[in-house]
Design a protein around this motif. Structure first.
Motif, PDB file in Angstrom:
ATOM      1  N   ASN B  81       0.825  -1.208   0.000  1.00 41.76           N
ATOM      2  CA  ASN B  81       0.000   0.000   0.000  1.00 41.76           C
ATOM      3  C   ASN B  81       0.859   1.257   0.000  1.00 41.76           C
ATOM      4  O   ASN B  81       0.542   2.247  -0.656  1.00 41.76           O
ATOM      5  CB  ASN B  81      -0.937   0.007   1.207  1.00 41.76           C
ATOM      6  CG  ASN B  81      -1.944  -1.134   1.138  1.00 41.76           C
ATOM      7  OD1 ASN B  81      -2.280  -1.602   0.055  1.00 41.76           O
ATOM      8  ND2 ASN B  81      -2.391  -1.579   2.294  1.00 41.76           N
ATOM      9  N   ARG B  85       1.306   4.135  -2.873  1.00 45.60           N
ATOM     10  CA  ARG B  85       1.189   5.553  -2.576  1.00 45.60           C
ATOM     11  C   ARG B  85       2.317   6.310  -3.273  1.00 45.60           C
ATOM     12  O   ARG B  85       2.121   7.377  -3.848  1.00 45.60           O
ATOM     13  CB  ARG B  85       1.249   5.818  -1.062  1.00 45.60           C
ATOM     14  CG  ARG B  85       0.945   7.281  -0.721  1.00 45.60           C
ATOM     15  CD  ARG B  85       1.291   7.628   0.694  1.00 45.60           C
ATOM     16  NE  ARG B  85       2.718   7.636   0.955  1.00 45.60           N
ATOM     17  CZ  ARG B  85       3.573   8.520   0.463  1.00 45.60           C
ATOM     18  NH1 ARG B  85       3.169   9.473  -0.336  1.00 45.60           N
ATOM     19  NH2 ARG B  85       4.853   8.440   0.743  1.00 45.60           N
ATOM     20  N   TYR B 107      -9.707  11.171  -1.116  1.00 48.26           N
ATOM     21  CA  TYR B 107      -9.738   9.738  -0.807  1.00 48.26           C
ATOM     22  C   TYR B 107      -8.355   9.202  -0.420  1.00 48.26           C
ATOM     23  O   TYR B 107      -8.204   8.527   0.600  1.00 48.26           O
ATOM     24  CB  TYR B 107     -10.267   8.946  -2.009  1.00 48.26           C
ATOM     25  CG  TYR B 107     -10.454   7.482  -1.710  1.00 48.26           C
ATOM     26  CD1 TYR B 107     -11.638   7.020  -1.174  1.00 48.26           C
ATOM     27  CD2 TYR B 107      -9.435   6.557  -1.923  1.00 48.26           C
ATOM     28  CE1 TYR B 107     -11.814   5.687  -0.865  1.00 48.26           C
ATOM     29  CE2 TYR B 107      -9.598   5.221  -1.614  1.00 48.26           C
ATOM     30  CZ  TYR B 107     -10.796   4.797  -1.094  1.00 48.26           C
ATOM     31  OH  TYR B 107     -10.957   3.472  -0.778  1.00 48.26           O
ATOM     32  N   GLY B 108      -7.351   9.545  -1.228  1.00 50.15           N
ATOM     33  CA  GLY B 108      -6.005   9.043  -0.959  1.00 50.15           C
ATOM     34  C   GLY B 108      -5.454   9.539   0.369  1.00 50.15           C
ATOM     35  O   GLY B 108      -5.066   8.740   1.226  1.00 50.15           O
ATOM     36  N   ARG B 110      -6.989  10.667   2.959  1.00 48.90           N
ATOM     37  CA  ARG B 110      -7.747  10.070   4.060  1.00 48.90           C
ATOM     38  C   ARG B 110      -7.300   8.636   4.287  1.00 48.90           C
ATOM     39  O   ARG B 110      -7.149   8.190   5.414  1.00 48.90           O
ATOM     40  CB  ARG B 110      -9.249  10.095   3.756  1.00 48.90           C
ATOM     41  CG  ARG B 110      -9.876  11.452   4.014  1.00 48.90           C
ATOM     42  CD  ARG B 110     -11.362  11.402   3.716  1.00 48.90           C
ATOM     43  NE  ARG B 110     -11.994  12.686   3.974  1.00 48.90           N
ATOM     44  CZ  ARG B 110     -12.950  13.223   3.229  1.00 48.90           C
ATOM     45  NH1 ARG B 110     -13.390  12.574   2.172  1.00 48.90           N
ATOM     46  NH2 ARG B 110     -13.466  14.386   3.538  1.00 48.90           N
ATOM     47  N   THR B 111      -7.088   7.908   3.188  1.00 46.85           N
ATOM     48  CA  THR B 111      -6.629   6.521   3.292  1.00 46.85           C
ATOM     49  C   THR B 111      -5.326   6.440   4.083  1.00 46.85           C
ATOM     50  O   THR B 111      -5.106   5.524   4.855  1.00 46.85           O
ATOM     51  CB  THR B 111      -6.412   5.935   1.882  1.00 46.85           C
ATOM     52  OG1 THR B 111      -7.658   5.941   1.210  1.00 46.85           O
ATOM     53  CG2 THR B 111      -5.872   4.519   1.948  1.00 46.85           C
ATOM     54  N   HIS B 112      -4.473   7.445   3.860  1.00 48.42           N
ATOM     55  CA  HIS B 112      -3.166   7.402   4.527  1.00 48.42           C
ATOM     56  C   HIS B 112      -3.163   8.224   5.809  1.00 48.42           C
ATOM     57  O   HIS B 112      -2.113   8.672   6.274  1.00 48.42           O
ATOM     58  CB  HIS B 112      -2.076   7.827   3.555  1.00 48.42           C
ATOM     59  CG  HIS B 112      -1.961   6.874   2.403  1.00 48.42           C
ATOM     60  ND1 HIS B 112      -1.347   5.652   2.513  1.00 48.42           N
ATOM     61  CD2 HIS B 112      -2.443   6.930   1.141  1.00 48.42           C
ATOM     62  CE1 HIS B 112      -1.436   5.001   1.365  1.00 48.42           C
ATOM     63  NE2 HIS B 112      -2.100   5.756   0.510  1.00 48.42           N
ATOM     64  N   VAL B 164      -1.747  12.100  -2.944  1.00 45.58           N
ATOM     65  CA  VAL B 164      -1.009  11.303  -1.955  1.00 45.58           C
ATOM     66  C   VAL B 164       0.497  11.547  -2.061  1.00 45.58           C
ATOM     67  O   VAL B 164       1.289  10.821  -1.471  1.00 45.58           O
ATOM     68  CB  VAL B 164      -1.315   9.794  -2.071  1.00 45.58           C
ATOM     69  CG1 VAL B 164      -2.761   9.528  -1.695  1.00 45.58           C
ATOM     70  CG2 VAL B 164      -1.027   9.269  -3.460  1.00 45.58           C
TER      71      VAL B 164
END
Lengths: 287, 251
Positions: B81, B85, B107-108, B110-112, B164
């Motif tokens: 993951n 990124r 989205y990215g 927040r994902t990280h 990201v």
């Protein structure tokens, strides 16, 4: 000359077929219309505020179906609360995680077979397993658990189908940003198939409302007025079972028809809301 | 210029079928590298190996060495993951998520783990500006991204990838589904982006490779036939097959 003969025969053939089709349409429609009108005509006059808001009493000879309405609501809530996480979870696992496609196919086939079994068989198994083996006695909870088994395939298959409609490109896009598998599923895939899950739920609610055979053995016949917690652990009669009891054991056909009319209206409302929900989500997805 | 990605003797199989044969290539950082070749030559497969998107296909087997910043990307200590990124991806067909423009870009991050609203606002604005789409969407950030045109959607996807803060951007024929005006916008954008990012782009369009890339790699039947400076490769190709392809004899 010969040509016109053929065309005459053909014309006759076409009009006969047309008449037959009209006939079948007329039969189908009038059957449905007859059923609805008959139930409403017989049932609606018997629906009164007293019937809807009171419990029955053998002392005064009064009949009220409030307990049955509440029992129906309890059993719907309990069944959905249990069946949703299991069914949706199983669907997610089978579609998103499982690697062994052969096994997945076998499970899907088994689920489809399961959803075609007559419900009285579920009732029998539910009685032997939940009521006797697990010692739950006849109770709404035992009934709800039986309905869980019955509706599990429906929820699982509808969820699976709608998971499959989420484009692979959404998943790729999310993976490409470094999202882990679970994050991809719960932020991108699941929101994309909420409509499918809701449709499955509503179909199941319809099935639960209409189910009587599986509940005769498991949920019991009591008309006591209970809260949801007490209600689940004690015997209770749902609307469809009450219909059966009033018609068959007490000869109260007026009450039975009143219940039938209420059930029919409920089914109509559920189907309409299913349609609206699906429309709403489809609109939202396509902007 | 240092090499950010180095590939040594890499082979890839789909089940029994060998799709890539002994690929050796060094990709310099902060430049545009174009992969050209006829359909099915393995260029997209190779591109997707660089951020391990091929992991999603169960039958894929890879041997050889792919190093990103000197570290083997298939090593057991690599967090895939985190790798994705740092090596972002833009796909052939614009694939914004069915949510708002803002949420797409956020989205990215927040994902990280970015949670602060102010910080997300900054990232979203900056990414959209970097992807040259801010002016067009700044008044409708809360609107669904699927309402944008194809070209705007693709630039939004680029913004989403930039959000990201990757070092490398893999682009898989990013303009093949777009009209000429959107295409030229994206081409201009990539040239601007190479100041800060390493860009690797698969393209079917040889003019596009000539217009924007610094290096070009020509793939054929799973082999890397020729790789070098774009101008040199197109003006004086060393390999006969490259010459045949770029002069339009097949493909």
């Amino acid at each position: 000359m010969q040509n016109s003969k053929i065309s005459k025969a053909r014309k006759a053939y076409i009009s006969i077929m047309k008449a037959l089709m009209w006939l079948s349409v007329a039969v189908t429609c009038s059957l449905v219309a007859f059923l609805i009108i008959y139930v409403f005509v017989k049932g609606i006059p018997n629906i009164s505020w007293g019937l809807l808001s009171e419990k029955p009493s053998y002392l005064s000879g009064k009949i009220g179906i409030l307990p049955d309405i509440l029992n129906t609501v309890y059993i719907v809530i309990a069944t959905l609360l249990i069946v949703l996480p299991i069914g949706v979870g199983a669907a997610i696992y089978l579609t998103e995680y499982a690697q062994n496609k052969k096994l997945v196919n076998i499970i899907e086939y088994a689920a489809e077979t399961l959803s075609g079994i007559p419900s009285i068989i579920y009732g029998l198994v539910g009685m032997l397993f939940f009521c006797q083996f697990l010692n739950m006695k006849t109770s709404l909870l035992a009934g709800a658990l039986t309905l869980v088994i019955m509706n599990l395939p429906t929820i699982m298959r509808t969820t699976q189908e709608s998971l499959k409609t989420v484009p692979q490109s959404y998943r790729e896009g999310a993976f490409g940003l470094g999202a882990g598998k679970w994050r991809v599923i719960h932020t991108v895939v699941l929101p994309g198939c909420v409509d499918g899950i809701i449709t499955g739920c509503i179909l199941s609610v319809g099935r639960i409302l209409g189910e009587s055979a599986a509940l005769l053995f498991t949920a019991g016949f009591a008309h006591a007025l209970n809260g949801i917690i007490d209600g689940l652990s004690s015997s209770g009669c749902t609307l469809t079972v009450a219909l059966y009891v009033y018609a068959k054991e007490q000869g109260e056909f007026g009450i039975a028809f009143a219940i039938a009319a209420i059930l029919m209206i409920l089914t109509l409302i559920i189907n309409l809301s299913a349609m609206l929900v699906e429309k709403y989500f489809r609109k939202r997805r396509n902007v | 210029m240092s090499n950010i990605i180095t590939v040594k003797d890499m082979c890839l199989w789909y089940g029994e079928h060998q799709a890539l044969k002994d690929i050796n290539i060094d990709i310099p950082s902060k430049s545009i590298t174009a992969f050209i070749g006829p359909s099915g030559c393995g260029k997209s497969t190779f591109l997707k190996s660089l951020n391990r998107m091929n992991d999603l296909i169960p039958s894929v087997k890879i041997t050889g060495d792919v190093k990103y910043n000197g570290k083997n990307i298939f090593g057991s200590s690599v967090d895939v993951n985190e790798l994705r990124r740092e090596i972002g991806m833009v796909f052939q067909k614009p694939n914004p998520f069915p949510m708002s423009i803002y949420d797409n870009v956020a989205y990215g991050p927040r994902t990280h783990g970015v949670k602060s609203k102010a910080k997300l606002d900054d990232i979203v604005e900056q990414s959209l500006k970097d992807a040259a789409i801010w002016e067009e969407v700044k008044d409708r950030l809360k609107k669904n991204a699927l309402g944008l045109s194809g070209g705007q959607q693709q630039r939004l996807c680029i913004a989403r990838a930039l959000a990201v803060k990757p070092a490398v951007l893999l682009m898989d024929e990013p303009t093949s589904a777009l009209d000429p005006i959107s295409t030229s916008k994206i081409e201009e954008l990539t040239i601007k982006l190479k100041e800060n990012y390493t860009i690797i782009m698969v393209t079917h369009n040889m003019q596009q490779a000539v217009r924007i890339s610094d290096q070009t790699a020509f793939f054929l039947l799973g082999e890397l036939v020729e790789y070098g400076n774009t101008e040199t490769l197109f003006s004086t190709p060393k390999d006969k097959r490259t010459e045949d392809y770029i002069t339009g004899r097949f493909g």
